[in-house]
Scaffold this active site. Structure first.
Site, short mmCIF file in Angstrom:
data_model
loop_
_atom_site.label_atom_id
_atom_site.label_comp_id
_atom_site.label_asym_id
_atom_site.label_seq_id
_atom_site.Cartn_x
_atom_site.Cartn_y
_atom_site.Cartn_z
N GLU A 45 49.57 45.58 31.35
CA GLU A 45 48.42 44.70 31.56
C GLU A 45 48.03 43.97 30.27
O GLU A 45 47.67 42.80 30.30
CB GLU A 45 47.21 45.48 32.10
CG GLU A 45 47.38 45.93 33.55
CD GLU A 45 47.49 44.76 34.53
OE1 GLU A 45 47.09 43.64 34.19
OE2 GLU A 45 48.00 44.97 35.64
N TYR A 128 38.67 43.38 33.69
CA TYR A 128 39.84 43.27 34.56
C TYR A 128 40.83 44.41 34.29
O TYR A 128 41.29 45.10 35.21
CB TYR A 128 40.54 41.91 34.41
CG TYR A 128 41.93 41.98 34.99
CD1 TYR A 128 42.10 42.00 36.37
CD2 TYR A 128 43.05 42.13 34.17
CE1 TYR A 128 43.37 42.15 36.93
CE2 TYR A 128 44.31 42.28 34.71
CZ TYR A 128 44.46 42.29 36.08
OH TYR A 128 45.70 42.45 36.63
N ASP A 146 41.63 39.01 38.28
CA ASP A 146 42.15 38.12 37.24
C ASP A 146 42.26 36.71 37.82
O ASP A 146 41.76 36.44 38.92
CB ASP A 146 43.50 38.63 36.71
CG ASP A 146 44.60 38.53 37.76
OD1 ASP A 146 44.28 38.24 38.94
OD2 ASP A 146 45.78 38.74 37.41
#
Ligand code: SF4
Length: 368
Positions: A45, A128, A146
């Site tokens: 991520e 997020y 996102d």
């Protein structure tokens, strides 16, 4: 085009059924329904912020081979991480990566915390990323929103307020859809739908599991959503990089100041990148006394907040000592130093155009 009143409610089940058939095979993913390793999800991520999946994949493989656990990453020198990150850009992410790994190792016994709140307290983890890790690695019903998810949800519910005003409505609508079963797969399915079907231009609505539920598609406005604010023009800055080659062939390699743009990275000696420095004053900033030549042409590089025009001055055959904050490096050392992309462009520029017009000699020596 379906009438808005005749639309079915979009269901998580429809999306999950689609995901089971069409999920992307990504190196950080487990099979459907399984919780993934938080370290791998976190690493992926962070890499995927501002970076495409295709660009992130080889870095992810290299990082996890070299540092298989968060404890391994925490124990690594920051310089090694910065060098391994070179080319991915947005280097604050690499520094935060290291800080986060060290915090997890020191304060959490080497295990990532399993709630959104505790994850958000870690360096470099925003709302997020915390939600994505909580959902995918710990099976928590968190809404990971996102840019991809924003687009899907804005279209699905025809939310036409411009961003960022629409964010709260998009978040609420996403949270209301997260299922208690398989929330991690739901988060990944949303990402896949946004990346492969509900694309920014020409969404492939006929292949979408929510075709009969999508208000944006039914109203014929999907492609225009979400409404984005007009982009401000990036200002242009000029800077100069210096390519100094010792008579023994080594090249002057500097280290960027610890904080700020490209902080702590290996680099060619350069004027401050965020200031605007005209090439005609370049020699005021030259690192050593030498016969400097301005190489023809310039390099363009786009940073988040500005566009850089980089000019390169070069000298060869010097015997000067390396000034403070720099060293003479062999070609192999330069190769392995992990230069950021803008500096790799400068090196390529030198290799292509090493001959240039001689300019006046200058005695000034600086180490800034
Ligand atoms: S129907 Fe089209 S616009 Fe609506 S969510 Fe699916 S791909 Fe996106």
């Amino acid at each position: 085009m379906a009438h808005l009143n005749s639309l079915a409610q979009p269901s998580a089940a429809a999306l999950l059924a689609w995901y089971d058939r069409h999920r992307r095979d990504l190196p950080w993913r487990e099979h459907s329904g399984a919780c993934a390793d938080p370290y791998r999800i976190w690493l992926s991520e962070i890499m995927l912020q501002q970076t495409t999946v295709a660009a992130a994949k080889p870095y992810f493989r290299a990082f996890t081979q070299r540092w298989p656990t968060v404890a391994d990453l925490a124990a690594a020198p920051l310089d090694d991480i910065l060098a391994a990150w070179a080319g991915l850009g947005y280097y604050a992410r690499a520094r935060n990566l290291h800080a986060c790994a060290r915090t997890v190792a020191a304060d959490h016994g080497g295990r990532f915390p399993d709630t959104e709140e505790d994850l958000r307290a870690l360096p470099g983890i925003g709302p997020y990323t915390a939600a994505a890790i909580a959902a995918i690695a710990f099976g928590r019903p968190a809404a990971a929103v996102d840019g991809n998810v924003e687009r899907v949800i804005a279209r699905l519910f025809a939310i036409d307020d411009p961003l960022p005003k629409a964010k709260a409505a998009i978040r609420d609508a996403t949270a209301a859809m997260v299922p208690s079963e398989r929330p991690g797969d739901f988060a990944q399915a949303m990402m896949d739908l946004g990346a492969t079907i509900c694309t920014p231009k020409r969404p492939a609505c006929t292949l979408c599991p929510w075709l009969g539920s999508c208000q944006g598609e039914a109203a014929g406005v999907a492609e225009r959503l979400p409404v984005k604010p007009a982009k401000a023009e990036r200002p242009v800055r000029r800077a100069i990089a210096f390519w100094a080659q010792h008579e023994d062939g080594r090249i002057l390699l500097a280290r960027r100041p610890e904080h700020g743009l490209l902080g702590g990275m290996a680099a060619l000696w350069a004027t401050p990148l965020t200031a605007d420095t005209a090439p005609n004053v370049a020699l005021d900033f030259a690192p050593i006394e030498a016969e400097w030549r301005r190489l023809p042409g310039e390099i363009e590089h786009v940073f988040t907040h500005f566009r850089l025009r980089l000019f390169v001055f070069a000298t060869r055959g010097t015997t000067a000592a390396a000034p403070l904050g720099s060293r003479w490096a062999t070609e192999q050392e330069l190769e392995k130093a992990g230069l950021p992309t803008v500096m790799r462009k400068a090196v390529a520029h030198v290799r292509e155009r090493q001959e240039g017009r001689p300019v006046r000699r200058r005695r000034r020596i600086r180490n800034g």
